[in-house]
Design a protein around this motif. Structure first.
Motif, mmCIF file in Angstrom:
data_model
loop_
_atom_site.group_PDB
_atom_site.id
_atom_site.type_symbol
_atom_site.label_atom_id
_atom_site.label_comp_id
_atom_site.label_asym_id
_atom_site.label_seq_id
_atom_site.Cartn_x
_atom_site.Cartn_y
_atom_site.Cartn_z
ATOM 1 N N UNK A 60 -15.476 0.185 11.405
ATOM 2 C CA UNK A 60 -14.259 -0.098 10.657
ATOM 3 C C UNK A 60 -14.495 -0.040 9.158
ATOM 4 N N UNK A 61 -13.415 -0.014 8.401
ATOM 5 C CA UNK A 61 -13.549 -0.031 6.943
ATOM 6 C C UNK A 61 -12.352 -0.754 6.337
ATOM 7 N N UNK A 62 -12.564 -1.234 5.129
ATOM 8 C CA UNK A 62 -11.503 -1.925 4.399
ATOM 9 C C UNK A 62 -11.576 -1.519 2.942
ATOM 10 N N UNK A 63 -10.413 -1.301 2.346
ATOM 11 C CA UNK A 63 -10.349 -0.921 0.944
ATOM 12 C C UNK A 63 -9.978 -2.094 0.060
ATOM 13 N N UNK A 64 -10.596 -2.144 -1.104
ATOM 14 C CA UNK A 64 -10.316 -3.188 -2.089
ATOM 15 C C UNK A 64 -9.790 -2.576 -3.377
ATOM 16 N N UNK A 65 -9.143 -1.431 -3.298
ATOM 17 C CA UNK A 65 -8.579 -0.769 -4.472
ATOM 18 C C UNK A 65 -7.224 -1.370 -4.804
ATOM 19 N N UNK A 66 -7.230 -2.562 -5.393
ATOM 20 C CA UNK A 66 -5.991 -3.306 -5.632
ATOM 21 C C UNK A 66 -5.305 -2.955 -6.955
ATOM 22 N N UNK A 67 -5.881 -2.062 -7.730
ATOM 23 C CA UNK A 67 -5.284 -1.749 -9.024
ATOM 24 C C UNK A 67 -5.734 -2.758 -10.064
ATOM 25 N N UNK A 68 -4.863 -3.083 -11.015
ATOM 26 C CA UNK A 68 -5.218 -4.009 -12.099
ATOM 27 C C UNK A 68 -5.167 -5.450 -11.602
ATOM 28 N N UNK A 69 -6.239 -6.199 -11.863
ATOM 29 C CA UNK A 69 -6.290 -7.613 -11.506
ATOM 30 C C UNK A 69 -6.772 -8.402 -12.713
ATOM 31 N N UNK A 70 -6.307 -9.629 -12.807
ATOM 32 C CA UNK A 70 -6.732 -10.521 -13.882
ATOM 33 C C UNK A 70 -6.589 -11.942 -13.358
ATOM 34 N N UNK A 71 -7.625 -12.721 -13.470
ATOM 35 C CA UNK A 71 -7.614 -14.072 -12.934
ATOM 36 C C UNK A 71 -8.106 -14.086 -11.505
ATOM 37 N N UNK A 72 -8.291 -15.278 -10.974
ATOM 38 C CA UNK A 72 -8.756 -15.386 -9.604
ATOM 39 C C UNK A 72 -7.855 -16.340 -8.845
ATOM 40 N N UNK A 73 -7.431 -16.095 -7.641
ATOM 41 C CA UNK A 73 -7.963 -15.079 -6.753
ATOM 42 C C UNK A 73 -7.394 -13.689 -6.960
ATOM 43 N N UNK A 74 -6.426 -13.511 -7.797
ATOM 44 C CA UNK A 74 -5.937 -12.158 -8.068
ATOM 45 C C UNK A 74 -5.210 -11.559 -6.896
ATOM 46 N N UNK A 75 -5.473 -10.284 -6.622
ATOM 47 C CA UNK A 75 -4.798 -9.561 -5.541
ATOM 48 C C UNK A 75 -5.388 -9.930 -4.191
ATOM 49 N N UNK A 76 -4.557 -9.811 -3.156
ATOM 50 C CA UNK A 76 -4.993 -10.154 -1.808
ATOM 51 C C UNK A 76 -4.339 -9.200 -0.821
ATOM 52 N N UNK A 77 -5.034 -8.919 0.284
ATOM 53 C CA UNK A 77 -4.482 -8.047 1.322
ATOM 54 C C UNK A 77 -5.170 -8.342 2.648
ATOM 55 N N UNK A 78 -4.514 -7.979 3.734
ATOM 56 C CA UNK A 78 -5.133 -8.078 5.057
ATOM 57 C C UNK A 78 -6.131 -6.948 5.200
#
Length: 133
Positions: A60-78
């Motif tokens: 399996x594979x998962x992508x973390x190409x969320x674009x621009x992020x700033x702060x934490x936790x920032x972007x999230x995805x399944x």
């Protein structure tokens, strides 16, 4: 002669079956999906996460190409991934004084999946669940 060959084949098949079953142990079940959500963020300004991929031992594979992020936790995805085995990608730190990037980063590395699995199993057994009253 034919009976002797037949008995020898049965004995060989039985030995193979016993040998195969000897290594089976319920306590060492293979881990299925262990990461269901992915987060990305930063503690020192904006980053552009363009193309970052993690592959797992089960293919399996998962992508973390969320674009621009700033702060934490920032972007999230399944994501839904098993024990990781490789990470590959690139990202860039955005300039604080205007458009553009001030630095670029790239990674392509194998992950020690045996060590990762040991850590995952440790964390899975670390926390206890208590019933509320």
């Amino acid at each position: 002669m034919i009976i002797a060959k037949s008995n020898a084949m049965k004995a060989l098949a039985l030995c193979i079956l016993i040998t195969a079953l000897t290594g089976c142990d319920d306590s060492e079940k293979a881990l299925g999906t262990i990461a269901q959500n992915g987060n990305a963020g930063s503690l020192d300004g904006a980053y552009n996460l363009s193309d970052i991929w993690v592959t797992s031992v089960n293919g399996g594979s998962a992508g973390f190409g969320y674009g621009a992020v700033n702060g934490y936790p920032g972007a999230s995805a399944s994501i839904g991934i098993s024990v990781p085995k490789h990470i590959k990608g690139y990202w860039a730190k955005e300039r604080e004084d205007g458009p553009g990037f001030q630095s670029y980063y790239r990674i392509s590395a194998d992950i020690d999946s045996e060590l990762a699995e040991k850590k995952i199993r440790t964390l899975q057994n670390y926390y206890q669940n208590f019933k509320s009253k």
